[in-house]
Design an enzyme around this catalytic site. Structure first.
Site, PDB file in Angstrom:
ATOM      1  N   ASP A 161      35.974  34.287  51.308  1.00 50.36           N
ATOM      2  CA  ASP A 161      34.323  34.201  51.880  1.00 50.36           C
ATOM      3  C   ASP A 161      34.192  33.062  52.671  1.00 50.36           C
ATOM      4  O   ASP A 161      35.265  32.144  52.312  1.00 50.36           O
ATOM      5  CB  ASP A 161      33.283  34.126  50.666  1.00 50.36           C
ATOM      6  CG  ASP A 161      32.719  36.014  50.126  1.00 50.36           C
ATOM      7  OD1 ASP A 161      32.989  36.794  51.296  1.00 50.36           O
ATOM      8  OD2 ASP A 161      33.213  35.683  49.192  1.00 50.36           O
ATOM      9  N   HIS A 175      42.671  38.774  42.806  1.00 54.98           N
ATOM     10  CA  HIS A 175      42.769  39.194  44.124  1.00 54.98           C
ATOM     11  C   HIS A 175      43.613  37.518  44.626  1.00 54.98           C
ATOM     12  O   HIS A 175      43.454  37.022  44.148  1.00 54.98           O
ATOM     13  CB  HIS A 175      41.325  38.520  44.855  1.00 54.98           C
ATOM     14  CG  HIS A 175      39.872  40.123  44.261  1.00 54.98           C
ATOM     15  ND1 HIS A 175      38.970  40.105  44.518  1.00 54.98           N
ATOM     16  CD2 HIS A 175      40.755  41.042  43.659  1.00 54.98           C
ATOM     17  CE1 HIS A 175      38.069  41.567  44.231  1.00 54.98           C
ATOM     18  NE2 HIS A 175      39.351  41.786  43.558  1.00 54.98           N
ATOM     19  N   GLU A 201      36.632  46.385  64.341  1.00 60.45           N
ATOM     20  CA  GLU A 201      36.541  45.889  62.724  1.00 60.45           C
ATOM     21  C   GLU A 201      37.770  46.920  62.845  1.00 60.45           C
ATOM     22  O   GLU A 201      37.920  46.733  61.946  1.00 60.45           O
ATOM     23  CB  GLU A 201      35.606  46.743  62.342  1.00 60.45           C
ATOM     24  CG  GLU A 201      34.938  46.790  60.841  1.00 60.45           C
ATOM     25  CD  GLU A 201      35.239  45.249  60.319  1.00 60.45           C
ATOM     26  OE1 GLU A 201      34.642  44.175  60.885  1.00 60.45           O
ATOM     27  OE2 GLU A 201      35.315  44.975  59.072  1.00 60.45           O
ATOM     28  N   TYR A 220      39.321  36.027  43.200  1.00 57.97           N
ATOM     29  CA  TYR A 220      39.937  34.430  43.486  1.00 57.97           C
ATOM     30  C   TYR A 220      38.604  33.529  44.090  1.00 57.97           C
ATOM     31  O   TYR A 220      39.026  34.278  45.555  1.00 57.97           O
ATOM     32  CB  TYR A 220      41.656  34.592  44.210  1.00 57.97           C
ATOM     33  CG  TYR A 220      42.073  34.257  44.482  1.00 57.97           C
ATOM     34  CD1 TYR A 220      42.607  33.457  43.656  1.00 57.97           C
ATOM     35  CD2 TYR A 220      41.852  32.939  45.140  1.00 57.97           C
ATOM     36  CE1 TYR A 220      43.382  32.152  43.525  1.00 57.97           C
ATOM     37  CE2 TYR A 220      42.760  31.498  45.557  1.00 57.97           C
ATOM     38  CZ  TYR A 220      42.997  31.263  44.236  1.00 57.97           C
ATOM     39  OH  TYR A 220      44.324  29.997  44.825  1.00 57.97           O
ATOM     40  N   GLU A 229      34.904  45.732  39.654  1.00 56.52           N
ATOM     41  CA  GLU A 229      35.595  44.344  39.159  1.00 56.52           C
ATOM     42  C   GLU A 229      34.750  43.213  38.798  1.00 56.52           C
ATOM     43  O   GLU A 229      33.500  43.779  38.544  1.00 56.52           O
ATOM     44  CB  GLU A 229      35.266  43.578  40.905  1.00 56.52           C
ATOM     45  CG  GLU A 229      35.629  42.695  41.560  1.00 56.52           C
ATOM     46  CD  GLU A 229      34.935  42.234  43.076  1.00 56.52           C
ATOM     47  OE1 GLU A 229      35.276  42.862  43.626  1.00 56.52           O
ATOM     48  OE2 GLU A 229      33.859  41.195  43.265  1.00 56.52           O
TER      49      GLU A 229
END
Ligand code: FAD
Length: 290
Positions: A106, A75, A158, A49, A17
């Protein structure tokens, strides 16, 4: 080529990444890192991104594909309106991007919560649905957490939303970083029990420094094993911590490869040295082909 297809081959994929550059000062290091790691023949790479640097993500992805002939995944997050998201996807399709990592995104800064730009795109599952329902032919990856995501009350919560992402069309998953393989093995077991069959690629972060470890564990919710934390606490400087991090990551990768993982995905933070040292050690142990 679709990354999900590569992940079903018998040989585990190696992927890196890269972070899209936030300013001019980051460009040279990134260029050097991409060129160095391209020489280590990754099966695929991905580029992060951020809304302010979105154009850089798209430029880098297309350039890596053209210049190095490596499959590069963009991304994409829920930081844009649905209309703007479709424009970006149209652009990617025209440029021959084959894979998208669909993410919520994020938090913009510590203490500030993520606010979707469009109520239709509040979660990664909404973005996956948009991609799939609009008729694009991208392979679609999604994120998952080996440990509990900081916003999730429980692991079951989750798992419910991880399953939703797959039901909406994600054809593979990449985990958030973890430093204890037991969390990854437990995640895969729980996912298979739930009927989730897509490949789950472990995401690995070689520790770079005390500071970066603090930032990344706070953001991701990943915990540091007690023995590793004790060794870090005693380390005299960041170079010693970096070396400890590389050794720990080699041991993690060796165990994951022996368990038959579909691939190893390295969070490089645009630095080539640690991933190279790790790959060389794994080749030396005949766990990866030279
Ligand atoms: P979601 O799947 O939306 O999950 C976020 C939280 O909401 C979780 O607690 C989940 O359980 C819950 N949830 C999910 N769906 C629903 C729903 N429908 N209703 C209610 N609750 C729900 N961030 C960036 O900004 N740019 C990047 O390029 C980037 N790359 C990443 C790459 C990887 C491999 C990983 C693991 C993370 C990356 N991130 C990136 C970080 C990611 O955006 C954050 O981890 C974010 O907090 C969650 O993203 P997600 O896609 O898992 O979100």
């Amino acid at each position: 080529m679709r990354i999900a297809e590569m992940l079903t081959r018998s040989k585990p994929t190696i992927s890196f990444e890269f972070m899209a550059p936030r300013n001019e000062s980051e460009v040279d290091v990134l260029e050097q890192t991409v060129s160095t790691l391209a020489g280590h023949a990754p099966d695929w790479v991905s580029v992060t991104y951020r809304v302010r640097t979105g154009d850089k993500t798209l430029e880098l992805v297309t350039r890596i594909k053209r210049q190095y002939h490596i499959e590069a995944m963009a991304h994409l997050t829920c930081a844009n309106s649905a209309d703007r998201t479709r424009q970006i996807l149209n652009w990617m399709e025209r440029e021959g991007v084959a894979n998208v990592l669909a993410l919520r995104g994020d938090d913009p800064a510590a203490g500030q919560r993520f606010v979707p730009a469009d109520p239709q795109l509040a979660h990664a599952s909404d973005l996956i649905t948009l991609v799939k329902r609009s008729g694009y032919r991208f392979g679609v990856g999604a994120a998952c957490s080996a440990e509990k995501h900081p916003e999730s009350p429980t692991l079951d919560h989750e798992m419910r939303y991880m399953r939703l992402k797959v039901e909406c069309g994600a054809d593979f998953l990449i985990t958030q970083l973890f430093m204890d393989n037991a969390f990854y093995f437990d995640l895969v077991r729980r996912a298979r029990d739930e009927g989730i069959t897509v490949p789950i690629v472990p995401g690995l972060m070689p520790i770079a420094s005390r500071r970066s470890l603090g930032v990344m564990t706070a953001m991701s919710g990943a915990s540091v094993p007690a023995a590793l934390q004790a060794a870090i606490d005693e380390a005299p400087d960041d170079e010693a911590i970096r070396a400890l991090g590389v050794r720990h990551c080699i041991a993690q990768c060796a165990e994951l490869l022996e368990a038959g993982v579909p691939g190893l995905h390295f969070y490089t933070f645009n630095r080539a040295r640690a991933p190279i040292e790790i790959l060389e050690a794994l080749r030396g142990q005949q766990l990866l082909a030279s």
